[in-house]
Write a protein that holds these residues in place. Sequence first.
Motif, PDB file in Angstrom:
ATOM      1  N   UNK A 441       0.824  -1.213   0.000  1.00 40.84           N
ATOM      2  CA  UNK A 441       0.000   0.000   0.000  1.00 40.84           C
ATOM      3  C   UNK A 441       0.852   1.254   0.000  1.00 40.84           C
ATOM      4  N   UNK A 442       1.903   1.242   0.819  1.00 38.53           N
ATOM      5  CA  UNK A 442       2.717   2.449   0.945  1.00 38.53           C
ATOM      6  C   UNK A 442       3.583   2.718  -0.283  1.00 38.53           C
ATOM      7  N   UNK A 443       3.807   1.721  -1.132  1.00 43.35           N
ATOM      8  CA  UNK A 443       4.437   1.986  -2.423  1.00 43.35           C
ATOM      9  C   UNK A 443       3.581   2.965  -3.224  1.00 43.35           C
ATOM     10  N   UNK A 444       2.263   2.748  -3.198  1.00 42.94           N
ATOM     11  CA  UNK A 444       1.349   3.629  -3.933  1.00 42.94           C
ATOM     12  C   UNK A 444       1.270   5.003  -3.264  1.00 42.94           C
ATOM     13  N   UNK A 445       1.309   5.037  -1.933  1.00 40.97           N
ATOM     14  CA  UNK A 445       1.310   6.314  -1.221  1.00 40.97           C
ATOM     15  C   UNK A 445       2.545   7.129  -1.607  1.00 40.97           C
ATOM     16  N   UNK A 446       3.694   6.464  -1.674  1.00 43.53           N
ATOM     17  CA  UNK A 446       4.920   7.145  -2.106  1.00 43.53           C
ATOM     18  C   UNK A 446       4.762   7.678  -3.529  1.00 43.53           C
ATOM     19  N   UNK A 447       4.127   6.889  -4.400  1.00 44.86           N
ATOM     20  CA  UNK A 447       3.902   7.325  -5.773  1.00 44.86           C
ATOM     21  C   UNK A 447       3.069   8.596  -5.847  1.00 44.86           C
ATOM     22  N   UNK A 448       2.041   8.711  -5.001  1.00 44.08           N
ATOM     23  CA  UNK A 448       1.211   9.918  -4.998  1.00 44.08           C
ATOM     24  C   UNK A 448       2.001  11.134  -4.545  1.00 44.08           C
ATOM     25  N   UNK A 449       2.885  10.961  -3.561  1.00 50.28           N
ATOM     26  CA  UNK A 449       3.734  12.064  -3.119  1.00 50.28           C
ATOM     27  C   UNK A 449       4.686  12.479  -4.244  1.00 50.28           C
ATOM     28  N   UNK A 450       5.233  11.511  -4.968  1.00 50.30           N
ATOM     29  CA  UNK A 450       6.139  11.810  -6.076  1.00 50.30           C
ATOM     30  C   UNK A 450       5.412  12.587  -7.171  1.00 50.30           C
ATOM     31  N   UNK A 451       4.163  12.206  -7.471  1.00 55.33           N
ATOM     32  CA  UNK A 451       3.373  12.936  -8.477  1.00 55.33           C
ATOM     33  C   UNK A 451       3.184  14.388  -8.039  1.00 55.33           C
ATOM     34  N   UNK A 452       2.787  14.596  -6.765  1.00 49.81           N
ATOM     35  CA  UNK A 452       2.618  15.955  -6.238  1.00 49.81           C
ATOM     36  C   UNK A 452       3.932  16.729  -6.305  1.00 49.81           C
ATOM     37  N   UNK A 453       5.044  16.059  -6.015  1.00 53.35           N
ATOM     38  CA  UNK A 453       6.362  16.697  -6.038  1.00 53.35           C
ATOM     39  C   UNK A 453       6.723  17.147  -7.454  1.00 53.35           C
ATOM     40  N   UNK A 454       6.474  16.296  -8.438  1.00 49.87           N
ATOM     41  CA  UNK A 454       6.768  16.639  -9.827  1.00 49.87           C
ATOM     42  C   UNK A 454       5.935  17.846 -10.277  1.00 49.87           C
ATOM     43  N   UNK A 455       4.649  17.842  -9.916  1.00 51.21           N
ATOM     44  CA  UNK A 455       3.770  18.963 -10.272  1.00 51.21           C
ATOM     45  C   UNK A 455       4.265  20.273  -9.666  1.00 51.21           C
TER      46      UNK A 455
END
Length: 469
Positions: A441-455
């Motif tokens: 689950x936390x792999x996906x949570x990390x992915x969402x943070x990375x998306x926000x970071x890129x934006x």
Amino acid sequence: MKQNSQWTLLLATSMVSFMSTIDASIVNIAVPKLSHDLHAPMNEAEWVVSVYLVLICVLLIFFGKLSDQIGRIKIFQIGTLIFVAGSLGCGLSTTLPLMLAARIVQAVGASMTMATNFGIITQIFPRSRHGVALGVNSSFVQVGNIMGPGLGGLILAVLSWHFIFFINVPIGLIAFAFGYKIFPKELPTHQKVQIDFIGYLVYALAVVSFFVAIYWGQEIGFVKPEIILLFLSTAILIAMFIFRENHTQNPLLNLHIFKNAGFSIGIISAMLVYAVGYFNNMIMPYYLQETLQYSSAIAGLILMSIPLLNIFSAPIGGMIGDRIGAEKISLIALVIFLIPELIFMFITPSWGIIWLIAGLMLFGLANGTFQNNPMIMGNAGKQFQGIAGSIAALARNLGMAIGLSLSTSLLYLGISRKAGQHITTYPNHNPAWFISGMHFSYWFALGMIVVALILLIGLVRHQKRLSQD
């Protein structure tokens, strides 16, 4: 306004924000006791949680539009009283229908206050102090969002579930009294209220369709034809809403507000961060109580690590944001977010509790430092402050709903992959399966943070180019 009055009003609005936000999550931990005392099946008792969240999302845009026309303070104050009445009704309920009726009243009041609190703050504070003021309010909102399970566990350890609701009554009345005495008096408006009710109906149907798909999908699976059809219906309704708002003379939501990159990215990143926060709300109580075998009271105290750091970091982040910009301090916060997410992705019971507490505290530090509200409100024009506050609150609640669905669905998917069979409960005899699901689950949570970071990196670079031109 005098500075002392400004801060008193900020405290009053923030307390109401805290109560209305925490009531979206604090009830989760009380559902088993509610089910028993109200003589209702567990799946029906869970409506107490979902009806509140859904109705708030349905009403936010309506009250945001209305407040821009008749006054934000008026809507906020009336909403505070309605929320208090609903809280009292929830605490006094003896059957599930009475509880749901009171919960609906509570949601109406909460949506009125959520739709207006940011706009009121930007109205009473000078622009040079918007960051710190919204930062203080953010600390209350974010703490309310993430401390629900912890505070609920502590209350249930010494009192009955009724006091989860009763505690709102005196706090709400005190906040209303402060506001009544100190809020600047809004001049009465004689303009005719104009609401695009056709657009609002389409919007409401889209929200309901989305939430039905989310909750029903958790029960039967998200690949079922009926769930796919509901998501498709939601997409069609959203397209109809956008078309309607672009072709009506007085739209419910002026979509030109989204042409500002800072506003749009602020909304998207806020939704992603709130969704990630709900991973902790849903997964950590299981890890602490079932895997590590802590009592609900101890688990609640450990989970308080997040709001404890959040309380201090939000206003400090706001002050720094006033100096360097909300976008830059939020970018720093997203980098900090990566550390706790990495800890949660790999932690096991053999690591010791200190690693978990450190991860939770870093999450609270990052969560408070992330200045989504100043970013959103600062990029919305003065004429859009009411509706911008509503959209910000909607993003928060949608993020919570998405986080609720994603965290539980990914958790059980990860457990099932490890076990080689379909599992939708805690695997009591195989805690290692749960840990595997938690990491997944936390792999996906990390992915969402990375998306926000890129934006946000893209936004900061865009703003730098504009300033150089």
